[in-house]
Design a protein around this motif. Structure first.
Motif, PDB file in Angstrom:
ATOM      1  N   ASN A 122       0.829  -1.205   0.000  1.00 20.01           N
ATOM      2  CA  ASN A 122       0.000   0.000   0.000  1.00 20.01           C
ATOM      3  C   ASN A 122       0.867   1.260   0.000  1.00 20.01           C
ATOM      4  N   ALA A 123       1.999   1.169   0.739  1.00 19.82           N
ATOM      5  CA  ALA A 123       2.908   2.317   0.749  1.00 19.82           C
ATOM      6  C   ALA A 123       3.479   2.556  -0.650  1.00 19.82           C
ATOM      7  N   VAL A 124       3.832   1.427  -1.333  1.00 20.70           N
ATOM      8  CA  VAL A 124       4.358   1.547  -2.701  1.00 20.70           C
ATOM      9  C   VAL A 124       3.291   2.105  -3.636  1.00 20.70           C
ATOM     10  N   LEU A 125       2.050   1.577  -3.491  1.00 20.08           N
ATOM     11  CA  LEU A 125       0.957   2.057  -4.341  1.00 20.08           C
ATOM     12  C   LEU A 125       0.673   3.529  -4.081  1.00 20.08           C
ATOM     13  N   LEU A 126       0.738   3.903  -2.794  1.00 22.45           N
ATOM     14  CA  LEU A 126       0.504   5.307  -2.453  1.00 22.45           C
ATOM     15  C   LEU A 126       1.595   6.183  -3.043  1.00 22.45           C
ATOM     16  N   GLU A 127       2.835   5.685  -2.932  1.00 23.21           N
ATOM     17  CA  GLU A 127       3.951   6.441  -3.497  1.00 23.21           C
ATOM     18  C   GLU A 127       3.830   6.512  -5.017  1.00 23.21           C
ATOM     19  N   ARG A 128       3.412   5.377  -5.615  1.00 27.24           N
ATOM     20  CA  ARG A 128       3.236   5.358  -7.073  1.00 27.24           C
ATOM     21  C   ARG A 128       2.120   6.304  -7.498  1.00 27.24           C
ATOM     22  N   ARG A 129       1.057   6.326  -6.680  1.00 26.88           N
ATOM     23  CA  ARG A 129      -0.057   7.217  -7.009  1.00 26.88           C
ATOM     24  C   ARG A 129       0.386   8.673  -6.935  1.00 26.88           C
ATOM     25  N   LYS A 130       1.148   8.982  -5.884  1.00 32.67           N
ATOM     26  CA  LYS A 130       1.660  10.347  -5.775  1.00 32.67           C
ATOM     27  C   LYS A 130       2.558  10.675  -6.966  1.00 32.67           C
ATOM     28  N   SER A 131       3.409   9.661  -7.329  1.00 31.86           N
ATOM     29  CA  SER A 131       4.298   9.872  -8.468  1.00 31.86           C
ATOM     30  C   SER A 131       3.500  10.067  -9.752  1.00 31.86           C
ATOM     31  N   GLU A 132       2.424   9.250  -9.909  1.00 31.69           N
ATOM     32  CA  GLU A 132       1.601   9.382 -11.106  1.00 31.69           C
ATOM     33  C   GLU A 132       0.889  10.727 -11.140  1.00 31.69           C
ATOM     34  N   GLU A 133       0.431  11.182  -9.964  1.00 32.71           N
ATOM     35  CA  GLU A 133      -0.226  12.488  -9.909  1.00 32.71           C
ATOM     36  C   GLU A 133       0.760  13.593 -10.306  1.00 32.71           C
ATOM     37  N   GLU A 134       1.984  13.463  -9.759  1.00 30.94           N
ATOM     38  CA  GLU A 134       3.008  14.448 -10.117  1.00 30.94           C
ATOM     39  C   GLU A 134       3.349  14.337 -11.598  1.00 30.94           C
ATOM     40  N   ASN A 135       3.365  13.082 -12.108  1.00 26.79           N
ATOM     41  CA  ASN A 135       3.673  12.867 -13.518  1.00 26.79           C
ATOM     42  C   ASN A 135       2.589  13.474 -14.411  1.00 26.79           C
ATOM     43  N   VAL A 136       1.317  13.298 -13.981  1.00 30.39           N
ATOM     44  CA  VAL A 136       0.217  13.880 -14.746  1.00 30.39           C
ATOM     45  C   VAL A 136       0.336  15.397 -14.787  1.00 30.39           C
ATOM     46  N   LYS A 137       0.657  15.976 -13.619  1.00 32.00           N
ATOM     47  CA  LYS A 137       0.836  17.428 -13.568  1.00 32.00           C
ATOM     48  C   LYS A 137       1.971  17.866 -14.494  1.00 32.00           C
ATOM     49  N   ALA A 138       3.078  17.068 -14.453  1.00 33.04           N
ATOM     50  CA  ALA A 138       4.217  17.397 -15.320  1.00 33.04           C
ATOM     51  C   ALA A 138       3.852  17.268 -16.793  1.00 33.04           C
ATOM     52  N   VAL A 139       3.066  16.207 -17.106  1.00 30.11           N
ATOM     53  CA  VAL A 139       2.656  16.009 -18.496  1.00 30.11           C
ATOM     54  C   VAL A 139       1.780  17.159 -18.969  1.00 30.11           C
ATOM     55  N   ILE A 140       0.839  17.565 -18.115  1.00 28.47           N
ATOM     56  CA  ILE A 140      -0.034  18.688 -18.470  1.00 28.47           C
ATOM     57  C   ILE A 140       0.790  19.951 -18.690  1.00 28.47           C
ATOM     58  N   THR A 141       1.773  20.147 -17.803  1.00 25.27           N
ATOM     59  CA  THR A 141       2.657  21.311 -17.958  1.00 25.27           C
ATOM     60  C   THR A 141       3.444  21.229 -19.260  1.00 25.27           C
ATOM     61  N   ASP A 142       3.958  19.998 -19.552  1.00 27.54           N
ATOM     62  CA  ASP A 142       4.729  19.810 -20.789  1.00 27.54           C
ATOM     63  C   ASP A 142       3.862  20.045 -22.024  1.00 27.54           C
ATOM     64  N   ILE A 143       2.659  19.482 -21.992  1.00 25.73           N
ATOM     65  CA  ILE A 143       1.758  19.657 -23.134  1.00 25.73           C
ATOM     66  C   ILE A 143       1.422  21.129 -23.336  1.00 25.73           C
ATOM     67  N   THR A 144       1.147  21.805 -22.225  1.00 24.48           N
ATOM     68  CA  THR A 144       0.842  23.242 -22.299  1.00 24.48           C
ATOM     69  C   THR A 144       2.004  24.001 -22.911  1.00 24.48           C
ATOM     70  N   HIS A 145       3.212  23.635 -22.446  1.00 26.75           N
ATOM     71  CA  HIS A 145       4.406  24.318 -22.957  1.00 26.75           C
ATOM     72  C   HIS A 145       4.624  23.986 -24.440  1.00 26.75           C
ATOM     73  N   GLN A 146       4.396  22.712 -24.791  1.00 30.15           N
ATOM     74  CA  GLN A 146       4.599  22.290 -26.174  1.00 30.15           C
ATOM     75  C   GLN A 146       3.613  22.974 -27.122  1.00 30.15           C
ATOM     76  N   LEU A 147       2.384  23.168 -26.660  1.00 33.15           N
ATOM     77  CA  LEU A 147       1.359  23.752 -27.525  1.00 33.15           C
ATOM     78  C   LEU A 147       1.382  25.276 -27.538  1.00 33.15           C
TER      79      LEU A 147
END
Length: 388
Positions: free
Chosen positions: A143-168
């Protein structure tokens, strides 16, 4: 600690059983001695009585102990060779002792069995508790790994949105400016045509970028299924080179194909072509004019090796592990001058690895990059080497 405690309890239990058995034996010995004395007392009383009648017999058994009478009874016992230890009373006492020992032994055995079963159940319970504790800890870690992965995925999603915004943002701003100028009367027709063409180029760039992002999102969301089939390595390389030959000719770049021998590979035809095309397209994009790009196919024991070797500037060691990241584009000026979405190599790596292959980059000599990727071969008897 548990084994020591178990041994100590076993020893204590056996000592208790032995003590009880000893107490029974001592009581038997005391009862047998007292019975012997009573018999000798009675015989002595009978011998010293003047007359023997019912009252004398009863008095002989009920009278208080008298050492003289006991001694007289013992003398008569020796004189006539009679032993009170062989009387029915003694035999009954012995039978009583035997029965008591038997009952005690059976009781002790039953108690020992009950204790052993209880101990076994206790060990089973302890083992189950330990197993549950380990599972709990494992679930806790998971659960700790999943929680950490979820946090990482949330941060990754935010980064992706930022990257897409910057790219466009850049092409949209450029497109907006180009369209404003193209529709303005403040510029000549020729200038407006140039800006109109520039806007058209930005639209093409946006279309390319959105197409790459759509493919990437579909692949990552597993909306695209990889369906491997057996087809020719030569067919794959031919399809890739044919789709990009015009881009190479427009830059006066020559593409040489070197296939040592053909063999059936097991891969998704469409997506594997996409992956290899992305690598070759990058080589064309970042290679100088009037250079040669070599596409080589080699058959290994279990894999087909495809190499795309160019004569460009190459990739610095600092960026070798970064080029497969999503939206990553090199810092070199030659890279930034060329249009791109930064997802080509990421998409290529994901497609190849999804099919059990690998992709890597090596330096060419004297300069350039050599991208190598492997694709599994069809190894059964019905898919032998294809003759040229």
């Amino acid at each position: 600690m548990g084994q020591r405690g178990s041994k100590a309890l076993t020893v204590l239990f056996l000592l208790i059983i032995a003590a009880i058995a000893g107490a029974f034996f001592l009581n038997y010995q005391d009862l047998a001695r007292r019975t012997l004395i009573d018999n000798r007392q009675a015989i002595g009383s009978f011998a010293q009585a003047d007359t023997l009648n019912e009252a004398t017999v009863v008095a002989g058994f009920e009278s208080a102990l008298d050492e003289n009478k006991i001694a007289e009874g013992e003398r008569l016992e020796d004189k006539y060779g009679y032993s009170f230890q062989s009387t029915r009373q003694q035999h009954n006492l012995q039978r009583f002792l035997f029965r008591m020992v038997l009952i005690l032994s059976i009781t002790g055995l039953l108690l020992l069995v009950i204790w052993w079963i209880s101990r076994k159940q206790q060990k089973t319970l302890e083992s189950n508790l330990l197993l549950l504790s380990e599972r709990f800890e494992e679930e806790k870690r998971r659960n700790a790994v999943l929680l950490e992965r979820r946090k990482s995925e949330e941060e990754n999603v935010k980064a992706v949105i930022t990257d897409i915004t910057h790219q466009l943002k850049t092409p949209i701003a450029s497109l907006k400016m180009s369209l404003e100028i193209a529709g303005s009367d403040s510029f000549s027709i020729e200038e407006r045509k140039q800006f109109f063409m520039q806007g058209s180029n930005q639209i093409d760039k946006l279309d390319l970028m959105l197409d790459s992002m759509a493919k990437l999102s579909q692949l990552e969301a597993e909306l695209i299924s990889i369906e491997p089939t057996a087809f020719s390595l030569k067919e794959l390389i031919t399809r890739v080179v044919s789709s990009l030959i015009m881009k190479a000719l427009n830059k006066d770049i020559e593409i040489e194909v070197d296939i040592e021998s053909d063999h059936l590979i097991v891969a998704d035809r469409k997506w594997t072509t996409e992956a290899v095309s992305n690598i070759l397209e990058n080589a064309i994009k970042y290679s100088p004019k009037k250079t040669v790009i070599t596409v080589k196919g080699t058959i290994l024991p279990s894999y087909a090796l495809i190499e795309v070797m160019d004569e460009g500037k190459g990739i610095s060691k600092e960026e070798v592990n970064l080029i497969y990241r999503r939206f990553y584009r090199g810092k070199d000026a030659a890279v930034l001058e060329n249009e791109g979405s930064g997802v080509g190599l990421y998409l290529a790596r994901k497609i190849i690895e999804e099919q059990g292959g690998i992709i890597m980059m090596k330096d060419c000599q004297p300069q350039g990059a050599n991208f190598q990727l492997t694709i599994p071969l069809a190894l059964d008897a019905n898919t032998a080497v294809i003759e040229s």
